[in-house]
Design a protein around this motif. Structure first.
Motif, short mmCIF file in Angstrom:
data_model
loop_
_atom_site.label_atom_id
_atom_site.label_comp_id
_atom_site.label_asym_id
_atom_site.label_seq_id
_atom_site.Cartn_x
_atom_site.Cartn_y
_atom_site.Cartn_z
N LYS A 132 0.66 21.68 63.06
CA LYS A 132 1.52 22.48 62.19
C LYS A 132 1.84 21.83 60.85
CE LYS A 132 4.86 24.66 64.32
NZ LYS A 132 6.05 24.99 65.14
N GLY A 133 1.41 20.59 60.65
CA GLY A 133 1.80 19.88 59.44
C GLY A 133 3.16 19.23 59.63
N PHE A 134 3.67 18.65 58.56
CA PHE A 134 4.94 17.93 58.65
C PHE A 134 6.15 18.85 58.53
CE2 PHE A 134 8.46 15.73 56.42
CZ PHE A 134 8.78 14.81 57.40
N ASN A 135 6.15 19.70 57.52
CA ASN A 135 7.35 20.48 57.21
C ASN A 135 7.73 21.48 58.30
OD1 ASN A 135 7.67 19.18 54.72
ND2 ASN A 135 6.30 20.61 53.68
N ALA A 136 6.73 22.04 58.98
CA ALA A 136 7.01 23.10 59.95
C ALA A 136 7.52 22.60 61.29
CB ALA A 136 5.75 23.94 60.17
N VAL A 137 7.41 21.30 61.53
CA VAL A 137 7.83 20.73 62.82
C VAL A 137 9.30 20.33 62.76
CG1 VAL A 137 7.47 18.84 64.45
CG2 VAL A 137 5.50 19.89 63.32
N THR A 138 10.04 20.66 63.80
CA THR A 138 11.45 20.28 63.87
C THR A 138 11.65 19.24 64.97
OG1 THR A 138 12.06 21.95 65.51
CG2 THR A 138 12.09 22.62 63.18
N MET A 139 12.75 18.50 64.87
CA MET A 139 13.07 17.52 65.90
C MET A 139 13.38 18.21 67.22
SD MET A 139 12.70 14.49 64.60
CE MET A 139 13.75 13.12 65.13
N ASN A 140 13.99 19.38 67.16
CA ASN A 140 14.25 20.13 68.40
C ASN A 140 12.94 20.48 69.10
OD1 ASN A 140 17.02 20.11 68.12
ND2 ASN A 140 17.12 22.10 67.10
N GLU A 141 11.94 20.85 68.32
CA GLU A 141 10.64 21.20 68.89
C GLU A 141 10.00 19.98 69.54
OE1 GLU A 141 6.71 23.69 67.35
OE2 GLU A 141 8.08 22.77 65.90
N ILE A 142 10.13 18.83 68.90
CA ILE A 142 9.58 17.60 69.46
C ILE A 142 10.27 17.26 70.78
CG2 ILE A 142 9.32 15.11 69.09
CD1 ILE A 142 9.06 15.77 66.06
N CYS A 143 11.60 17.42 70.82
CA CYS A 143 12.34 17.18 72.07
C CYS A 143 11.81 18.05 73.19
CB CYS A 143 13.83 17.47 71.86
SG CYS A 143 14.73 16.22 70.93
N GLU A 144 11.60 19.30 72.87
CA GLU A 144 11.15 20.25 73.89
C GLU A 144 9.76 19.91 74.39
OE1 GLU A 144 10.21 25.06 74.24
OE2 GLU A 144 11.54 24.30 72.65
#
Length: 203
Positions: free
Chosen positions: A26-38
């Motif tokens: 997704k690239g850098f900007n589109a990724v969220t920390m919440n998404e990484i946690c999940e």
């Protein structure tokens, strides 16, 4: 290593692995920390314990990726005897980077913020891994008499810049369908290069 420490290292590896996949997709900007946690199945507290923010996480992912690049290079280089073979291998490694989507994530990151001196130094260290690979091949080639003698730093800059410059094929070819075409371009570039830097040449 204690059980708690081992669990912590495993959690960190899982975070890095999943974050790397997300940044690549997704690239850098589109990724969220919440998404990484999940995706990594970790709590926010655990994520922020290891990484204070998305910037730090991306840099760490890039550093791991660069170390893996160096290990692949060293493993394959050990099987080759001649400088020419190693230059062709180096070109192939650069060509493979053509399809590394983490490069796009780094570009997004660099364009979206003011880069501090500390972050710049870390990015430079990441990029320096490929530069040092080039330096080693050229230096050893000159020492063995396979390449013409000359200013080492100058040759490294010219050759690495040529290989990096071919990265503009990123915008000219389909990364998934035309990888063989890209590799062929890199090989042709090395053929042209060798005409000028073989021992007995003019450079």
């Amino acid at each position: 290593m204690g059980r708690r420490q081992a669990d912590g290292e495993e959690t960190k590896r899982r975070i890095v692995d999943k974050a790397g996949q997300l940044f690549a997709e997704k690239g850098f900007n589109a990724v969220t920390m919440n998404e990484i946690c999940e995706c990594a199945t970790v709590s926010k507290g655990s994520l922020y314990h290891h990484f204070p923010g998305k910037d730090e996480l991306l840099l760490y992912v890039l550093e791991v990726d660069a170390k893996q690049w160096r290990q692949r290079w060293e493993d394959r280089r050990a099987e080759l005897l001649s400088t020419e073979e190693q230059l062709f291998l180096l070109a192939e490694q650069y060509a493979n980077d053509f399809q590394n989507p983490l490069s796009k994530a780094l570009e997004e990151f660099a364009r979206s913020r003011v880069i501090s001196d500390e972050v710049f130094k870390r990015i430079w260290t990441i990029n320096d891994i490929t530069l040092q690979a080039c330096r080693t091949v050229i230096q050893e080639g000159m020492e063995r008499g396979e390449l013409a003698r000359g200013e080492l730093d100058e040759k490294v800059i010219i050759i690495s810049s040529m290989l990096e410059g071919l990265g503009k094929t990123y915008y000219m070819y389909d990364r998934e369908k035309e990888q063989d075409t890209v590799k062929a371009i890199y090989r042709k570039a090395v053929h042209l290069l060798l005409d000028g830097i073989r021992a007995g040449g003019s450079c």
